[in-house]
Every structure is written in structure tokens, then in C-alpha cells.
Write a protein that holds these residues in place. Structure first.
Motif, short mmCIF file in Angstrom:
data_model
loop_
_atom_site.label_atom_id
_atom_site.label_comp_id
_atom_site.label_asym_id
_atom_site.label_seq_id
_atom_site.Cartn_x
_atom_site.Cartn_y
_atom_site.Cartn_z
N ALA A 73 127.83 -28.09 13.75
CA ALA A 73 128.01 -29.36 14.47
C ALA A 73 126.67 -29.92 14.93
N THR A 103 134.77 -33.72 9.25
CA THR A 103 136.15 -33.44 9.68
C THR A 103 136.45 -31.95 9.57
N LEU A 106 135.03 -30.31 12.62
CA LEU A 106 135.84 -30.61 13.80
C LEU A 106 137.16 -29.83 13.80
N HIS A 109 135.99 -26.37 15.03
CA HIS A 109 135.20 -26.24 16.25
C HIS A 109 136.13 -26.08 17.45
N SER A 112 136.36 -29.29 19.92
CA SER A 112 136.50 -30.65 19.39
C SER A 112 137.59 -31.41 20.12
N LYS A 113 137.38 -32.69 20.31
CA LYS A 113 138.33 -33.56 21.02
C LYS A 113 138.76 -34.70 20.11
N ASP A 116 136.17 -37.23 19.31
CA ASP A 116 135.21 -36.84 18.28
C ASP A 116 135.72 -37.22 16.90
N TYR A 117 137.01 -36.96 16.68
CA TYR A 117 137.62 -37.34 15.40
C TYR A 117 137.58 -38.85 15.21
#
Length: 429
Positions: A73, A103, A106, A109, A112-113, A116-117
Motif C-alpha cells: 500500500a 483494489t 485494498l 489490507h 482498508s475503508k 479508500d475504495y
């Protein structure tokens, strides 16, 4: 990890061998291999920027390979700068690389939230027009699996109205796909409304009207997409479910028949399964059910509905249907998934018994012998060995008893190692 150029290098470059045989082999390999172009390779005139992005990509790939998602990341936050380079002429390809890798990172991870996407999807949509529609579709899928149905639908609605230059045939097809999935989301919302409506003791007229509005929105595009040959299983199920709820059985049956029997569509066993299930729910005549299952049998002889097909054939008053049931059951037992199924063997035993009542013993032998002619060399090894006898006697004694009772009629004159504790094969003589 080696860089991309090394990874995609032809095998002959990894070693040197002066022998003529080796050289000949190398030339053959070189002529047959279809190599993938490196994503970002070193060139004699490589600039510092190009070198940095190439090394960054290498580090991302290495971190992903070893599941070091935080490290991947961190590098990924810098790599999109490669899109600012206008000299490479590969921005569309790099957009897809960033989209796919971003993607994937993410997804794995731990921190990830959703924001973020959303950020990476939005950035990628506007970094390369070639992938705009498909990125929008994937974005909506991600929102959907996270329960944000309205947001997912909004993403598809925005993408539907997006245009860039002259609309190509491929772009037109992708827009139709977006419309179909948006209609599928309308169906999901309709299902929620239906559940609320049906669960309420005093349903509100306004809710009913809203539910019907979602049905109309969904039905228009679903009906349109089904005009294009293809495999549209979830769309078919959604559309017919709504039609069935509103008791438009004529249209539902037409849709299912077209899906199953239209020769412009690819062969699809599910199409016949859906038609059969619909007809069965609405108490269709047995002859119609048999007709549908006959085609399904031709497509998938091992399908689980073949037991129902045999049952219908045994209930039929046509003289030849019992013999058809014999063929269907033997076809099922040709497949390993049915070899230990007690219901299938009991069905075969019932068929043999009915044939014995219908015909004399000599005629029965001829019928079974005809069906078993192509199987006599390999069926004993598939079903009637000492291993099968030991396994069946331990795990399912009832199965062993049924199978043992059929050995004489199925494999007459053959010495089999499949023996039960008591011999009941004499009941057929």
C-alpha cells in the motif's frame, strides 16, 4: 524478485549451451513461445523517473507476492504518478494495472475503508476512458456486497449516461450490461419492498405503488437484455420472479421457453431447469415436464433432476417409458457422483422389477443386455469389485444388498467379486 524484463525473458536467455541440439531446441522454443510484453522495461535511454516507477512496480509486486499488504500500500500510494508521464503512450494499460493492483491490495489490507475504495475507483475512472464503464460496474459490485444498494445503483445510473466520442459496438454492449445490472438492483430493492408489503397486516397503498414502480423500471431493461443471446441466469430468475408475483404467467412462460429453446442462445442446462421448476410449481401436465427433462438429460445425463425424470417415466402409461427410465438410470450410474447413491440404485431395482412384470424373463434379458452392451467391459470395475463390496458393506449395507440383487441381471455370465452376506440375485429368476 527479478524485474519484469527478467520475468518475461524467453527461457533460452537464462543459460548458455554451445551444443547444436540445444541450439536447435532453443530455436524451436523461441518460434513457438508467445511472450507477454513487459509492463515497464528498462531501455537504453531510461530516465530517472522511468527507473523509479519501474522499481516501484517491482517492489509492489514483490510485496503482494509475499502478502506484505502494508508495504504494498505504501509503494502503491506513489506509483500512480506514472500516469503523469506522457512519453510512454501506455497510459490506458497502466490505468488497468493500477486499478487491478490497487483494489487487490485494498481487499487484503486489514485497515482498508470504504472511502479508500471509493477514492481509487473514482481516480481510475477518470484516468482512462477505455475502462470507465467496467470500473463503474466493479465499483457498484463492491458497494452492493457492502450493503450500499442505493449507492451502487447511483453509480450504474451515472455510468449509463457517460459518453466519450463516437459510441463503439463494444461500448454499446457494456452500456447494455450496466443497464441490466441496474435493473437487477431495482429487483433487489423490489424484493425488499415486497417482503415489507407481504409482512404487513395493513399494507399501505403508497408502498404498493412504489414497489410496482421498481418492478416497471426493472422489467423494461431485463426484458431488453434477454433479447441478446447469452447466459443470463440471474436476470432470467429475477424477471420471472416478478412476473410470477404479479401472476403474469403467460409472459413468464414465454420468457422461459424462449431462453430454453431459442437456438440463437448457447446451450444452457439451467434454462431447462428453470423452465421445469416453473412448470412444476404450476402443476403442468406430466408430458410437459417429461419433455423438458428429456432435453436436460441429453445435455447433462448426471443432473440431480434425472431421478425425478425417472419417477415421471415410471408413472407414465406409455409402454416404452419404462425402458427409457432404464436408460436414464444407467446413464446416471455411469458417473462416479451417483455410484453410491441408494436412491439411484433403488430406482434401477424398481425399473427392473416393473420390466419383469411387463415382459417375460427372456425379453427382459434382451432389453437389459441391449442397454448394457456398451457397458459390460467397464461397469463391473466401476461398481462391482471386492473393494466396492467391502466399502458398501461397511458404510451402507442396504446399498450393498440392492446392488448385489442386480448383478445377475446386469452382468449375466460374468464372474464378479461383489458379494453380499446373503445372495438375493435369485429373486430375478
Amino acid at each position: 524478485m527479478d524485474d519484469l524484463e527478467t520475468e518475461f525473458r524467453p527461457p533460452e536467455e537464462f543459460g548458455q549451451d554451445d551444443s547444436s541440439d540445444s541450439n536447435s531446441t532453443k530455436e524451436t522454443a523461441k518460434s513457438k513461445l508467445r511472450l507477454v510484453e513487459p509492463i515497464f522495461k528498462e531501455t537504453p535511454r531510461e530516465t530517472g523517473f522511468h527507473k523509479s516507477t519501474r522499481i516501484c512496480l517491482q517492489r509492489i509486486r514483490e510485496a503482494m507476492l509475499h502478502h506484505r499488504w502494508q508495504e504494498a500500500a505504501e509503494y502503491m500510494s506513489s506509483y500512480p504518478q506514472v500516469l503523469e508521464d506522457t512519453t510512454g503512450g501506455t497510459s490506458q494499460h497502466l490505468t488497468e494495472v493500477i486499478w487491478r493492483m490497487g483494489t487487490e491490495i485494498l481487499h487484503h489490507h486489514p485497515n482498508s475503508k470504504m472511502d479508500d475504495y471509493n477514492n481509487i475507483y473514482e481516480r481510475m475512472k477518470h484516468s482512462g476512458v477505455k475502462h470507465y464503464l467496467m470500473i463503474s460496474l466493479e465499483h457498484s459490485f463492491h458497494l452492493l456486497v457492502n450493503g450500499q444498494i442505493e449507492d451502487a445503483k447511483r453509480q450504474l445510473s451515472i455510468a449509463e449516461s457517460w459518453r466519450y466520442g463516437k459510441q463503439s459496438a463494444g461500448q454499446s454492449q457494456r452500456i447494455k450490461l450496466l443497464q441490466a445490472y441496474r435493473s437487477l438492483l431495482d429487483y433487489v430493492i423490489w424484493c425488499d419492498k415486497k417482503f415489507t408489503h407481504c409482512s404487513s397486516d395493513d399494507p399501505d397503498a403508497g408502498d404498493n405503488q412504489e414497489m410496482h414502480s421498481y418492478f416497471r423500471q426493472s422489467a423494461v431493461n431485463l426484458k431488453e437484455i434477454l433479447k441478446n443471446p447469452g447466459i443470463w441466469d440471474p436476470f432470467i430468475l429475477s424477471y420471472t420472479d416478478m412476473l410470477e408475483f404479479y401472476e403474469d404467467h403467460e409472459e413468464a412462460l414465454k420468457v422461459l421457453n424462449d431462453y430454453a429453446y431459442d437456438n440463437t442462445f448457447p446451450p444452457n442446462p439451467n434454462a431447462h431447469v428453470y423452465l421445469y421448476q416453473y412448470l412444476k410449481r404450476h402443476d403442468a401436465p406430466e408430458r410437459k415436464l417429461i419433455k423438458v427433462l428429456k432435453i436436460l438429460h441429453a445435455l447433462v445425463p448426471s443432473h440431480e433432476l434425472m431421478l425425478e425424470y425417472c419417477s415421471l417415466l415410471l408413472q407414465s402409461e406409455k409402454e416404452g417409458d419404462i425402458q427409457k427410465a432404464l436408460g436414464v438410470t444407467l446413464d446416471m450410474l455411469d458417473y462416479a457422483c451417483w455410484k453410491s447413491n441408494l436412491d439411484a440404485w433403488n430406482c434401477l431395482k424398481t425399473i427392473i422389477h416393473k420390466l419383469k412384470l411387463q415382459y417375460k424373463w427372456r425379453r427382459l434379458e434382451d432389453i437389459v443386455s441391449e442397454k448394457m452392451a456398451a457397458r459390460k467391459d467397464w461397469w463391473p470395475a466401476l461398481h462391482f469389485t471386492s473393494f466396492h463390496a467391502s466399502k458398501d458393506s461397511e458404510e451402507n449395507p442396504e446399498l450393498m444388498e440392492v446392488k448385489a440383487s442386480l448383478t445377475t441381471v446386469l452382468c449375466p455370465g460374468q464372474v464378479l467379486n461383489y458379494t453380499a452376506g446373503k445372495t438375493i440375485s435369485g429373486e430375478w429368476t
